[in-house]
Design a protein around this motif. Sequence first.
Motif, PDB file in Angstrom:
ATOM      1  N   UNK A   1       0.855  -1.186   0.000  1.00  0.00           N
ATOM      2  CA  UNK A   1       0.000   0.000   0.000  1.00  0.00           C
ATOM      3  C   UNK A   1       0.889   1.233   0.000  1.00  0.00           C
ATOM      4  N   UNK A   2       0.694   2.104  -0.987  1.00  0.00           N
ATOM      5  CA  UNK A   2       1.487   3.336  -1.049  1.00  0.00           C
ATOM      6  C   UNK A   2       0.558   4.521  -1.198  1.00  0.00           C
ATOM      7  N   UNK A   3       0.878   5.583  -0.486  1.00  0.00           N
ATOM      8  CA  UNK A   3      -0.055   6.721  -0.536  1.00  0.00           C
ATOM      9  C   UNK A   3       0.674   8.047  -0.651  1.00  0.00           C
ATOM     10  N   UNK A   4      -0.048   8.991  -1.222  1.00  0.00           N
ATOM     11  CA  UNK A   4       0.421  10.367  -1.280  1.00  0.00           C
ATOM     12  C   UNK A   4      -0.155  11.036  -0.030  1.00  0.00           C
ATOM     13  N   UNK A   5       0.731  11.479   0.855  1.00  0.00           N
ATOM     14  CA  UNK A   5       0.268  11.889   2.187  1.00  0.00           C
ATOM     15  C   UNK A   5      -0.044  13.390   2.238  1.00  0.00           C
ATOM     16  N   UNK A   6      -1.225  13.710   1.728  1.00  0.00           N
ATOM     17  CA  UNK A   6      -1.625  15.125   1.721  1.00  0.00           C
ATOM     18  C   UNK A   6      -1.973  15.641   3.119  1.00  0.00           C
ATOM     19  N   UNK A   7      -2.420  14.743   4.022  1.00  0.00           N
ATOM     20  CA  UNK A   7      -2.681  15.209   5.399  1.00  0.00           C
ATOM     21  C   UNK A   7      -1.372  15.680   6.037  1.00  0.00           C
ATOM     22  N   UNK A   8      -0.289  14.976   5.748  1.00  0.00           N
ATOM     23  CA  UNK A   8       1.013  15.386   6.289  1.00  0.00           C
ATOM     24  C   UNK A   8       1.480  16.696   5.649  1.00  0.00           C
ATOM     25  N   UNK A   9       1.110  16.882   4.392  1.00  0.00           N
ATOM     26  CA  UNK A   9       1.582  18.086   3.680  1.00  0.00           C
ATOM     27  C   UNK A   9       1.106  19.369   4.361  1.00  0.00           C
ATOM     28  N   UNK A  10      -0.131  19.334   4.916  1.00  0.00           N
ATOM     29  CA  UNK A  10      -0.648  20.595   5.473  1.00  0.00           C
ATOM     30  C   UNK A  10      -0.126  20.901   6.880  1.00  0.00           C
ATOM     31  N   UNK A  11       0.847  20.118   7.354  1.00  0.00           N
ATOM     32  CA  UNK A  11       1.495  20.484   8.626  1.00  0.00           C
ATOM     33  C   UNK A  11       2.319  21.762   8.454  1.00  0.00           C
ATOM     34  N   UNK A  12       2.626  22.091   7.202  1.00  0.00           N
ATOM     35  CA  UNK A  12       3.220  23.406   6.891  1.00  0.00           C
ATOM     36  C   UNK A  12       2.294  24.055   5.848  1.00  0.00           C
ATOM     37  N   UNK A  13       2.277  25.389   5.763  1.00  0.00           N
ATOM     38  CA  UNK A  13       1.288  26.046   4.891  1.00  0.00           C
ATOM     39  C   UNK A  13       1.383  25.577   3.433  1.00  0.00           C
ATOM     40  N   UNK A  14       0.217  25.350   2.823  1.00  0.00           N
ATOM     41  CA  UNK A  14       0.157  24.943   1.417  1.00  0.00           C
ATOM     42  C   UNK A  14      -0.854  25.815   0.693  1.00  0.00           C
ATOM     43  N   UNK A  15      -0.551  26.161  -0.537  1.00  0.00           N
ATOM     44  CA  UNK A  15      -1.534  26.818  -1.378  1.00  0.00           C
ATOM     45  C   UNK A  15      -2.502  25.727  -1.875  1.00  0.00           C
ATOM     46  N   UNK A  16      -3.819  25.891  -1.645  1.00  0.00           N
ATOM     47  CA  UNK A  16      -4.768  24.808  -1.982  1.00  0.00           C
ATOM     48  C   UNK A  16      -4.678  24.327  -3.432  1.00  0.00           C
ATOM     49  N   UNK A  17      -4.574  25.273  -4.372  1.00  0.00           N
ATOM     50  CA  UNK A  17      -4.522  24.866  -5.783  1.00  0.00           C
ATOM     51  C   UNK A  17      -3.262  24.052  -6.077  1.00  0.00           C
ATOM     52  N   UNK A  18      -2.157  24.533  -5.489  1.00  0.00           N
ATOM     53  CA  UNK A  18      -0.881  23.826  -5.704  1.00  0.00           C
ATOM     54  C   UNK A  18      -0.895  22.451  -5.056  1.00  0.00           C
ATOM     55  N   UNK A  19      -1.501  22.387  -3.875  1.00  0.00           N
ATOM     56  CA  UNK A  19      -1.543  21.088  -3.177  1.00  0.00           C
ATOM     57  C   UNK A  19      -2.295  20.057  -4.026  1.00  0.00           C
ATOM     58  N   UNK A  20      -3.428  20.484  -4.593  1.00  0.00           N
ATOM     59  CA  UNK A  20      -4.211  19.562  -5.424  1.00  0.00           C
ATOM     60  C   UNK A  20      -3.393  19.116  -6.642  1.00  0.00           C
TER      61      UNK A  20
END
Length: 332
Positions: free
Chosen positions: A37-56
Amino acid sequence: RPRALSGIQPTAGSFHLGNYLGAVRQYVALQETHDAFYMVVDLHAITVPQDPKELRANTRLAAAQLLAAGLDPERCTLFVQSHVPEHAQLGWVMNCLTGFGEASRMTQFKDKSAKQGAGATTVGLFTYPILQVADILLYQADAVPVGEDQRQHIELTRDLAERFNGRFGDTFTLPAAHIVRETAKIYDLQDPSAKMSKSTANPKGLINLLDEPKVSAKKIKSAVTDTDTVIRFDPENKPGVSNLLTIYATLTGTGMADLEQKYEGKGYGALKTDLAEVMVDWVTPFRARTQEYLDDPETLDSVLAKGAEKARAVAAETLAQAYDKVGFLPAK
Ligand code: AQP
């Protein structure tokens, strides 16, 4: 089949060479031997500020790179962390089992919060290793392919699994870090005492896989070595040269002894020129494959949807067991 689980952040856009050699390469190998099982960890990404469009966009880009690197959705489960709400749910339970002092000892938090500055550090960054514990335990993973920097978090995972099992009865598999010694830590090309990292002070030390190949070639050619002239694998005394040799050996599948022999009597210039070529030959098809996946977002999204469905089936079962063990009243 034993289970494997790992995750990678979608934060920087391009994966770097350390991500690939330390982790993603092992993901590809383990899909042959493990229920992976491999995942893209977007929950971890928002531990530092992210631009929503860029994050998607970066979340799709990360998935595309994982596929380009060789993950096969027929042989592993690839998904996005936020598509499986059980991660956050088990994360909370694990938060409530973790000592404040225990969490405070995580060196990654110390490093990352120092980079953020005290005023900008979030509680999410502090507790992200505990979310990672939940990520791993939800899948009852036996093996967690990661780089050396994650070893302490896998230890924490084992501690918390044991604590939960001891307190509430056998529930979670104790995972082991799957760290391949040779590539556990790829070093910064400009500072071979530091880990290659997306947040490096000097971008010349960082190889981004999606950069123009000639940019990466140039960075290899200007890598810091030493004042000696001998090409020998000796990480302690010759960290810069040894790092280049590791990259070379791994990308080409050449044994270290053969490589040393090949460069016997030759200068650093020859090694760097050849490695720059190896690098270009590797990233060129990688970039093209990544672009192909990006050009077909429907297929990409359908891979991720199927992955999330498979992942949820496993995660929901584990979460239900854990909720029951801690004494939550089942919802009717
Ligand atoms: N230099 C490295 N050598 C070997 N493995 C590495 N990894 C990261 N850097 C190296 C491994 O890559 C996986 C994914 O890591 P991540 O999603 O946590 O990526 P990251 O933390 O955003 O990458 P960086 O560059 O390490 O970011 P910084 O330093 O800014 O936080 C993990 O398995 C990791 O071990």
